[in-house]
Design an enzyme around this catalytic site. Structure first.
Site, short mmCIF file in Angstrom:
data_model
loop_
_atom_site.label_atom_id
_atom_site.label_comp_id
_atom_site.label_asym_id
_atom_site.label_seq_id
_atom_site.Cartn_x
_atom_site.Cartn_y
_atom_site.Cartn_z
N GLY A 100 39.84 43.06 44.45
CA GLY A 100 40.43 43.75 45.60
C GLY A 100 41.14 42.76 46.51
O GLY A 100 41.49 41.64 46.11
N LYS B 231 45.16 44.84 56.84
CA LYS B 231 45.80 43.58 56.41
C LYS B 231 47.05 43.80 55.55
O LYS B 231 48.01 43.04 55.64
CB LYS B 231 44.80 42.70 55.64
CG LYS B 231 43.71 42.11 56.53
CD LYS B 231 42.82 41.19 55.73
CE LYS B 231 41.58 40.81 56.52
NZ LYS B 231 40.69 39.91 55.77
N ARG C 234 35.13 45.55 37.78
CA ARG C 234 34.65 46.81 37.21
C ARG C 234 35.83 47.58 36.60
O ARG C 234 35.78 48.06 35.50
CB ARG C 234 33.98 47.62 38.33
CG ARG C 234 33.41 48.92 37.92
CD ARG C 234 32.69 49.56 39.09
NE ARG C 234 33.57 49.78 40.23
CZ ARG C 234 33.18 50.28 41.39
NH1 ARG C 234 31.91 50.60 41.58
NH2 ARG C 234 34.03 50.48 42.38
P1 ATR Z 1 38.23 44.15 49.62
O1 ATR Z 1 39.44 44.20 50.49
O2 ATR Z 1 36.95 43.82 50.33
O3 ATR Z 1 38.42 43.31 48.39
P2 ATR Z 1 38.65 46.50 48.01
O4 ATR Z 1 40.09 46.16 47.88
O5 ATR Z 1 38.23 47.90 48.26
O6 ATR Z 1 37.98 45.67 49.17
O7 ATR Z 1 37.92 45.96 46.70
C1 ATR Z 1 36.54 46.10 46.49
C2 ATR Z 1 36.14 45.36 45.21
O8 ATR Z 1 34.74 45.52 45.00
C3 ATR Z 1 36.81 45.88 43.95
O9 ATR Z 1 36.97 44.81 43.05
C4 ATR Z 1 35.76 46.88 43.43
O10 ATR Z 1 35.85 47.14 42.06
P3 ATR Z 1 36.89 48.27 41.49
O11 ATR Z 1 38.26 47.67 41.54
O12 ATR Z 1 36.40 48.56 40.14
O13 ATR Z 1 36.73 49.45 42.45
C5 ATR Z 1 34.50 46.13 43.74
N1 ATR Z 1 33.30 46.98 43.82
C6 ATR Z 1 32.95 47.80 44.84
N2 ATR Z 1 31.74 48.37 44.60
C7 ATR Z 1 31.33 47.89 43.39
C8 ATR Z 1 30.16 48.08 42.58
N3 ATR Z 1 29.19 48.90 42.95
N4 ATR Z 1 30.08 47.41 41.40
C9 ATR Z 1 31.07 46.58 41.01
N5 ATR Z 1 32.19 46.34 41.73
C10 ATR Z 1 32.32 46.98 42.91
#
Ligand code: ATR
Length: 262
Positions: free
Chosen positions: A127, A65, A150
């Site tokens: 994200g 995207k 996070r």
């Molecule tokens: P997407 O396009 O689905 O938003 P992404 O850009 O990889 O995917 O973002 C994933 C989101 O999920 C992020 O906010 C990530 O937190 P971080 O920015 O700290 O990495 C969050 N996330 C993923 N696994 C997590 C977990 N186990 N606990 C809390 N937040 C999580």
């Protein structure tokens, strides 16, 4: 016959073809809608070939995207705010891009009769999924949107980027381990449930509705909301809603989502 497809990697699981084919049947539009697997290093040439062969429109999914956003000559306001594109088409030799994910979420919540105007919303995650929905939620009447992530700095930079697009909605950041207060709606936009990990929602955080953006997977977020007897929904409605919005962008016809199910 009009020609559409969804491009991603992986793509075999995508439910977009069945949704668009159902919309086409309902609105009597003659179209085909395929799945295209693009190589991770071959997205640009995949979409170039599709349009060169007379294709009418593409949906874009993970992980392309942001790359699609970067390739567009013309972008809608909501695509600029999201910095990501899920809907492409060609017009006068120019590649146009839109992002219908946020409108899809708003459509889904409107269909559920969950109140958005006015509302105080907490979004978990910072994200791409969050980026796509903030402006449409603000435009739908959210008075305040709090983003908890996070990685705090990532939430801060998201708010900084989006504040240029947001006029009448307060936008804040909070730490994921300091969730507190009352919200009308909490949205889980993290990918935590996809990896089977959960985010603990403390007792001092209260809310009336809970939306999980993922679908088809167990979700500890939904489980926790159900334990509190809060109404919940998963991301299937958002998927259908974003497809309906893309269908309108391409065909100028709004599918009827009343009683629509897969
Ligand atoms: P997407 O396009 O689905 O938003 P992404 O850009 O990889 O995917 O973002 C994933 C989101 O999920 C992020 O906010 C990530 O937190 P971080 O920015 O700290 O990495 C969050 N996330 C993923 N696994 C997590 C977990 N186990 N606990 C809390 N937040 C999580």
């Amino acid at each position: 016959m009009k020609k559409f497809a969804v491009v991603g990697n992986p793509i075999a699981h995508s439910r977009s073809p069945e949704i668009h084919v159902a919309f086409a049947r309902q609105t009597h539009i003659d179209l085909s809608y395929d799945r295209i697997l693009a190589p991770l290093d071959g997205f640009a040439s995949t979409i170039k070939d599709f349009f060169a062969q007379g294709g009418d429109g593409l949906n874009i999914t993970v992980p392309f995207k942001e790359e699609a956003f970067a390739l567009c000559n013309v972008l809608t306001e909501r695509a600029k705010a999201a910095r990501a594109v899920n809907t492409l088409w060609m017009q006068d030799g120019q590649l146009h891009g839109d992002n219908t994910d946020g409108a899809g979420l708003v459509n889904a919540m409107t269909a559920l009769t969950w109140p958005l105007n006015p509302s105080r919303i907490l979004i978990l995650g910072a994200g791409g999924a969050t980026r796509g929905v903030v402006l449409p939620l603000a435009n739908a009447g959210a008075t305040e949107i709090v983003i908890a992530n996070r990685t705090f700095a990532r939430a801060e930079s998201l708010v900084e980027d989006l504040s240029a697009f947001i006029k009448n909605t307060k936008l804040h950041v909070t730490a994921l381990d300091q969730l507190a207060g009352h919200f009308d709606l909490v949205i889980n936009a993290t990918s935590a449930s996809l990896s089977g990990e959960g985010i603990a929602l403390p007792e001092i955080l209260t809310f009336n509705y809970a939306y999980e953006m993922a679908y088809g997977k167990p979700s500890s977020f939904i489980d926790q909301a159900k334990q509190r007897a809060v109404p919940t929904a998963d991301g299937l409605g958002m998927l259908i809603g974003q497809a309906a919005e893309a269908f309108f962008v391409w065909n100028g016809v709004n599918p009827d989502l009343t009683n629509f199910s897969l």
